[in-house]
Design an enzyme around this catalytic site. Sequence first.
Site, mmCIF file in Angstrom:
data_model
loop_
_atom_site.group_PDB
_atom_site.id
_atom_site.type_symbol
_atom_site.label_atom_id
_atom_site.label_comp_id
_atom_site.label_asym_id
_atom_site.label_seq_id
_atom_site.Cartn_x
_atom_site.Cartn_y
_atom_site.Cartn_z
ATOM 1 N N ASN A 86 10.934 -26.885 -24.788
ATOM 2 C CA ASN A 86 11.146 -26.404 -23.419
ATOM 3 C C ASN A 86 9.874 -25.913 -22.749
ATOM 4 O O ASN A 86 9.686 -26.124 -21.543
ATOM 5 C CB ASN A 86 12.184 -25.278 -23.423
ATOM 6 N N SER A 111 2.398 -15.512 -19.254
ATOM 7 C CA SER A 111 3.064 -14.272 -19.654
ATOM 8 C C SER A 111 2.101 -13.317 -20.325
ATOM 9 O O SER A 111 1.089 -13.730 -20.918
ATOM 10 C CB SER A 111 4.212 -14.593 -20.623
ATOM 11 N N TYR A 148 6.451 -17.634 -28.631
ATOM 12 C CA TYR A 148 6.623 -17.718 -27.176
ATOM 13 C C TYR A 148 5.267 -17.547 -26.496
ATOM 14 O O TYR A 148 4.911 -18.304 -25.583
ATOM 15 C CB TYR A 148 7.599 -16.642 -26.710
ATOM 16 N N LYS A 152 2.900 -20.095 -24.051
ATOM 17 C CA LYS A 152 2.307 -19.773 -22.760
ATOM 18 C C LYS A 152 0.796 -20.001 -22.780
ATOM 19 O O LYS A 152 0.212 -20.490 -21.799
ATOM 20 C CB LYS A 152 2.637 -18.339 -22.367
#
Length: 251
Positions: A86, A111, A148, A152
């Site tokens: 994703n 982020s 995560y 980013k």
Amino acid sequence: MDDTVLLTGAGGRVGTAILADLAAAYDWRLLDRDPPTDESAYPGEFVVADVNDEDAIRDAMDDVGAVIHLAGDPRPDAPWKSVLENNIDGTHTVMQAAVDAGVEKFVFASSNHAVGAYETDERTPDMYRPHDDFRLDGTELPRPKNVYGVSKATGETLGRYFHDMHDLSVVCVRIGNLTKDHPPKDYERGQAMWLSYRDCAHLFDRCLQADYDYEIVYGISDNDRKYYSIDRAREVLGYDPQDNSAEFADD
């Protein structure tokens, strides 16, 4: 910016903040993999598609002048399989389609998790407090502490590649702690990285209006407590935040 702006991940929290103030400012094409419960609540055309559906993404790029790419798995504890599909593959798909369509500007929602490992035991909690002068300014290397954050940081590197190889103007916004009403009053880290909805919309508006080549900026309000510098966002984008977490903090 008179051309259509494609906003991916339009139904999420950042998309909601952007559209709350900028719904009438642009000709929007909104994309999300989940259909809206009330399509009339959104400005412009709403496209239901996954970011890895190459044909749908290419169709969505028709007559687009700029992209704000928010779509992806937003969970800090998301598993590798999900962030790979994703956040990494999806970002590549959207950037490649933007280049192929001749899009001029690409705004990537990065982020704070891309640099989370700078928050070491030796620096915290002092780095969250007004007296501390430690600042990250966007020139430092990424230091994620979860996958995560890795995704980013990878998106930022993809942006660098598509700028250098294809002349796409890219700005990566390392978003802090976005909340609608106020920052948590008893959470120093949350106050230090707070971004109000109003300042969020203004920052992304400036990303669409300003001229730049490739930039990494921090997305926080003008907080007394901060360990992210917003100087580059002010200088390059004309960012002028109006909110400060100190207004809501307990003494």
